[in-house]
Design a protein around this motif. Structure first.
Motif, PDB file in Angstrom:
ATOM      1  N   PRO A  38       0.564  -1.373  -0.169  1.00 26.06           N
ATOM      2  CA  PRO A  38       0.189   0.043  -0.015  1.00 26.06           C
ATOM      3  C   PRO A  38       0.979   1.293  -0.014  1.00 26.06           C
ATOM      4  O   PRO A  38       0.279   2.164  -0.464  1.00 26.06           O
ATOM      5  CB  PRO A  38      -0.632  -0.018   1.124  1.00 26.06           C
ATOM      6  N   GLU A  77       1.995   1.105  -3.878  1.00 25.67           N
ATOM      7  CA  GLU A  77       0.727   0.936  -4.747  1.00 25.67           C
ATOM      8  C   GLU A  77       1.593  -0.071  -5.746  1.00 25.67           C
ATOM      9  O   GLU A  77       1.020  -0.068  -6.925  1.00 25.67           O
ATOM     10  CB  GLU A  77       0.109   1.847  -5.225  1.00 25.67           C
ATOM     11  N   GLU A 121      -2.021  -5.184   0.860  1.00 26.64           N
ATOM     12  CA  GLU A 121      -3.672  -5.160   0.417  1.00 26.64           C
ATOM     13  C   GLU A 121      -3.843  -5.667  -0.837  1.00 26.64           C
ATOM     14  O   GLU A 121      -2.980  -5.753  -1.471  1.00 26.64           O
ATOM     15  CB  GLU A 121      -3.779  -3.398   0.273  1.00 26.64           C
TER      16      GLU A 121
END
Length: 177
Positions: free
Chosen positions: A80, A83, A126
């Protein structure tokens, strides 16, 4: 299925314990297989018997499943902070550090979903978010635009020009409503 036994077997001798060299007794073969023809017995064993893997083969399959699971996680998840997806080697190391053991009879994808939950405790990870675009005529949009808007948390863009369009990111896999 190969019918030429010479192509498949080293010997047509039937053993009760091959590692000790214990050959099956003719009376035992006759009572179990209803024949004493070794060729017929070997064919039945090949057709109906269970395949035994050596420890090396079993370990090789387990390592392949471990790597496949890590690869699936790398595809499904991101760091995260950046990304960006984690390299498979980082996921593998995190799995080893978390003492995750892979089950040989469970699919790698199913195990990946379970492992992600465990990895969240040790590394920032994530699920990747899918970009979703919904397009429809303005007439249809009048009926359901508000309901559609409620489904998305972060709307990236919305347009009401020629037709209604809304673009957003949603967690993967997307739930149906």
């Amino acid at each position: 299925f190969e019918k030429n036994l010479e192509e498949v077997l080293h010997t047509d001798t039937v053993f009760t314990n091959v590692s000790r060299g214990q050959v099956a007794k003719a009376a035992d073969l006759k009572s179990v297989f209803k024949t004493d023809d070794n060729e017929k017995i070997c064919i039945e064993i090949l057709e109906k018997g269970e395949f035994q893997l050596s420890e090396k083969e079993r370990q090789s399959q387990l390592n392949a499943k471990f790597t496949e699971t890590a690869s699936n996680i790398s595809i499904m998840c991101i760091n995260p902070a950046t990304e960006r997806p984690y390299p498979v080697s980082i996921i593998e190391q995190a799995m080893k550090d978390a003492h995750i053991s892979i089950k040989p009879n469970k699919s790698a994808k199913q195990q990946a979903l379970e492992v992600i939950k465990v990895l969240k405790e040790s590394i920032p990870i994530e699920r990747v978010k899918m970009k979703i675009k919904v397009s429809m005529s303005l007439a249809d949009a009048k009926k359901c635009k508000d309901s559609i808007r409620k489904l998305f948390v972060n709307v990236e863009s919305e347009s009401n020009e020629d037709q209604f369009e809304i673009v957003s990111k949603a967690p993967s896999p997307c739930r149906s409503y």
